[in-house]
Design a protein around this motif. Sequence first.
Motif, PDB file in Angstrom:
ATOM      1  N   GLY A  51       0.828  -1.213   0.000  1.00  0.00           N
ATOM      2  CA  GLY A  51       0.000   0.000   0.000  1.00  0.00           C
ATOM      3  C   GLY A  51       0.852   1.248   0.000  1.00  0.00           C
ATOM      4  O   GLY A  51       0.598   2.188  -0.763  1.00  0.00           O
ATOM      5  N   LEU A  52       1.921   1.234   0.798  1.00  0.00           N
ATOM      6  CA  LEU A  52       2.821   2.383   0.888  1.00  0.00           C
ATOM      7  C   LEU A  52       3.483   2.656  -0.463  1.00  0.00           C
ATOM      8  O   LEU A  52       3.529   3.797  -0.940  1.00  0.00           O
ATOM      9  N   PHE A  53       3.948   1.554  -1.086  1.00  0.00           N
ATOM     10  CA  PHE A  53       4.615   1.694  -2.385  1.00  0.00           C
ATOM     11  C   PHE A  53       3.667   2.297  -3.420  1.00  0.00           C
ATOM     12  O   PHE A  53       4.013   3.239  -4.145  1.00  0.00           O
ATOM     13  N   ILE A  54       2.435   1.784  -3.475  1.00  0.00           N
ATOM     14  CA  ILE A  54       1.466   2.296  -4.453  1.00  0.00           C
ATOM     15  C   ILE A  54       1.158   3.766  -4.178  1.00  0.00           C
ATOM     16  O   ILE A  54       1.101   4.586  -5.094  1.00  0.00           O
ATOM     17  N   CYS A  55       0.999   4.108  -2.893  1.00  0.00           N
ATOM     18  CA  CYS A  55       0.749   5.510  -2.537  1.00  0.00           C
ATOM     19  C   CYS A  55       1.861   6.407  -3.049  1.00  0.00           C
ATOM     20  O   CYS A  55       1.612   7.464  -3.637  1.00  0.00           O
ATOM     21  N   LEU A  56       3.110   5.999  -2.847  1.00  0.00           N
ATOM     22  CA  LEU A  56       4.255   6.824  -3.249  1.00  0.00           C
ATOM     23  C   LEU A  56       4.311   6.984  -4.762  1.00  0.00           C
ATOM     24  O   LEU A  56       4.465   8.091  -5.284  1.00  0.00           O
ATOM     25  N   VAL A  57       4.166   5.848  -5.477  1.00  0.00           N
ATOM     26  CA  VAL A  57       4.232   5.890  -6.945  1.00  0.00           C
ATOM     27  C   VAL A  57       3.127   6.794  -7.492  1.00  0.00           C
ATOM     28  O   VAL A  57       3.356   7.647  -8.351  1.00  0.00           O
ATOM     29  N   CYS A  58       1.922   6.632  -6.973  1.00  0.00           N
ATOM     30  CA  CYS A  58       0.786   7.396  -7.494  1.00  0.00           C
ATOM     31  C   CYS A  58       0.930   8.879  -7.178  1.00  0.00           C
ATOM     32  O   CYS A  58       0.623   9.727  -8.008  1.00  0.00           O
ATOM     33  N   SER A  59       1.423   9.204  -5.973  1.00  0.00           N
ATOM     34  CA  SER A  59       1.608  10.619  -5.642  1.00  0.00           C
ATOM     35  C   SER A  59       2.628  11.255  -6.576  1.00  0.00           C
ATOM     36  O   SER A  59       2.414  12.351  -7.101  1.00  0.00           O
ATOM     37  N   LEU A  60       3.749  10.550  -6.794  1.00  0.00           N
ATOM     38  CA  LEU A  60       4.769  11.083  -7.703  1.00  0.00           C
ATOM     39  C   LEU A  60       4.201  11.226  -9.119  1.00  0.00           C
ATOM     40  O   LEU A  60       4.440  12.223  -9.796  1.00  0.00           O
ATOM     41  N   GLY A  61       3.431  10.202  -9.536  1.00  0.00           N
ATOM     42  CA  GLY A  61       2.828  10.244 -10.878  1.00  0.00           C
ATOM     43  C   GLY A  61       1.877  11.416 -11.024  1.00  0.00           C
ATOM     44  O   GLY A  61       1.889  12.118 -12.034  1.00  0.00           O
ATOM     45  N   LEU A  62       1.077  11.665 -10.001  1.00  0.00           N
ATOM     46  CA  LEU A  62       0.124  12.782 -10.041  1.00  0.00           C
ATOM     47  C   LEU A  62       0.865  14.122 -10.062  1.00  0.00           C
ATOM     48  O   LEU A  62       0.372  15.103 -10.616  1.00  0.00           O
ATOM     49  N   MET A  63       2.066  14.158  -9.452  1.00  0.00           N
ATOM     50  CA  MET A  63       2.860  15.384  -9.494  1.00  0.00           C
ATOM     51  C   MET A  63       3.342  15.665 -10.918  1.00  0.00           C
ATOM     52  O   MET A  63       3.396  16.796 -11.348  1.00  0.00           O
ATOM     53  N   ILE A  64       3.722  14.588 -11.638  1.00  0.00           N
ATOM     54  CA  ILE A  64       4.247  14.760 -13.002  1.00  0.00           C
ATOM     55  C   ILE A  64       3.120  15.158 -13.957  1.00  0.00           C
ATOM     56  O   ILE A  64       3.238  16.087 -14.739  1.00  0.00           O
TER      57      ILE A  64
ATOM     58  N   ALA B  21      -4.025   3.895  -0.974  1.00  0.00           N
ATOM     59  CA  ALA B  21      -3.363   3.398  -2.188  1.00  0.00           C
ATOM     60  C   ALA B  21      -4.386   3.217  -3.303  1.00  0.00           C
ATOM     61  O   ALA B  21      -4.154   3.612  -4.449  1.00  0.00           O
ATOM     62  N   VAL B  22      -5.527   2.640  -2.954  1.00  0.00           N
ATOM     63  CA  VAL B  22      -6.581   2.418  -3.957  1.00  0.00           C
ATOM     64  C   VAL B  22      -7.064   3.766  -4.512  1.00  0.00           C
ATOM     65  O   VAL B  22      -7.205   3.954  -5.726  1.00  0.00           O
ATOM     66  N   LEU B  23      -7.276   4.733  -3.615  1.00  0.00           N
ATOM     67  CA  LEU B  23      -7.767   6.051  -4.021  1.00  0.00           C
ATOM     68  C   LEU B  23      -6.776   6.751  -4.952  1.00  0.00           C
ATOM     69  O   LEU B  23      -7.140   7.229  -6.037  1.00  0.00           O
ATOM     70  N   LEU B  24      -5.491   6.779  -4.523  1.00  0.00           N
ATOM     71  CA  LEU B  24      -4.468   7.450  -5.339  1.00  0.00           C
ATOM     72  C   LEU B  24      -4.290   6.747  -6.682  1.00  0.00           C
ATOM     73  O   LEU B  24      -4.138   7.389  -7.723  1.00  0.00           O
ATOM     74  N   GLY B  25      -4.323   5.404  -6.609  1.00  0.00           N
ATOM     75  CA  GLY B  25      -4.192   4.626  -7.846  1.00  0.00           C
ATOM     76  C   GLY B  25      -5.310   4.957  -8.819  1.00  0.00           C
ATOM     77  O   GLY B  25      -5.080   5.164 -10.012  1.00  0.00           O
ATOM     78  N   HIS B  26      -6.522   5.061  -8.285  1.00  0.00           N
ATOM     79  CA  HIS B  26      -7.666   5.403  -9.126  1.00  0.00           C
ATOM     80  C   HIS B  26      -7.506   6.802  -9.730  1.00  0.00           C
ATOM     81  O   HIS B  26      -7.761   7.016 -10.920  1.00  0.00           O
ATOM     82  N   MET B  27      -7.025   7.755  -8.907  1.00  0.00           N
ATOM     83  CA  MET B  27      -6.838   9.121  -9.392  1.00  0.00           C
ATOM     84  C   MET B  27      -5.842   9.177 -10.551  1.00  0.00           C
ATOM     85  O   MET B  27      -6.066   9.814 -11.569  1.00  0.00           O
TER      86      MET B  27
END
Lengths: 65, 294
Positions: A51-64, B21-27
């Motif tokens: 979960g932590l890894f996905i959160c980090l990747v997605c946050s960085l991706g959303l920044m880009i 994680a699910v929320l951010l992934g979806h976004m």
Amino acid sequence: MPRELALLDALVPALILAFAGGLALSWLLDQVFTISGLYRHIWYRALFRLGLFICLVCSLGLMIY
Amino acid sequence: MKEMHKQILRVSITLLIVGLAVLLGHMLWVRYMDSPWTRDGRVRADVVNVASDIPGLVTEVAVRDNQYVKKGDLLFRIDTERYHHTLTETGARLEQRKITLALKRGQSTRRAMLDDQVISREDREDADLITLAAKADLDQAVAEHEHARLDLKRTEVRAPVDGWISNLLVRPGDYAQAGEAKLALIDQKSYWIYGYFEEHKLALIHVNDPAEIRMLGTDFVLRGHVESIARGITDRDNPTDVRLLANVNPSFNWVRLAQRVPVRIHIDEIPEGVVLVAGMTCSVIIHPASSSKS
């Protein structure tokens, strides 16, 4: 921020940067949590790491993007 | 009791992280997959296929490859000798017809002055008509002469628009057929972008929406707006065979690829230092007008 990244002359999406960054960050945080003993308060360690890894990747991706 | 509280805390921290994680992934998924942008954009331009209007040998090519030319500049020249001869020939015929007309007209006026006892009415009427026919012959000769003059003028092939010569293959000594394209001229003012968007993104794109164009591998950003959206693409799954029967491609039910629909982007602003080449790849990002207002 260019959305393409030249990797051996093949242009790949910059999302791969987020992936690499997320990998490094989550490894770092993992070390910190292990040393500080935070993992005692965690239910399933592997699930938390994922979960932590996905959160980090997605946050960085959303920044880009 | 304390143990149970501890257990609830442990579970909830873990579940919180998973939920986040699910929320951010979806976004990220929505941002990446469902917002109107594409990495499949192309720079396009109108290309004029310059052809000679008349057949003949190419005697001179006045331009170099990739040269910039203004509208009306000489591109290449066709051998003029044959057309000079035709002009002389039609000029001579014109003179001849003029003399014939003068002759017939003289005859006709002379005959008109004579009365019925000297000349039959039929002869007199014939003379008038022959004059009219000679006049028509003269008109025809005039037209042929003008035609020959035009042909001579068209031996010089000139640029129809401002732009760049591309892939110049014509050489002096080549034979140019009338109407056969000899060189390509890229219209300077005609550059536009074609963004190939997946079909499910089309609902998010409207005419006049502002667009951002990023050239592949550079930081240059071009500004533009949506000019129009294509209203038809080929159905690739249904070509006909030689007997005109449908040839339906078998496809997987599971994985389906979205078709790409061309969206035409008008370029409003080009930053300094950008050289647009027709065929370049770019990313196109559309900013829907409704979301930019809010």
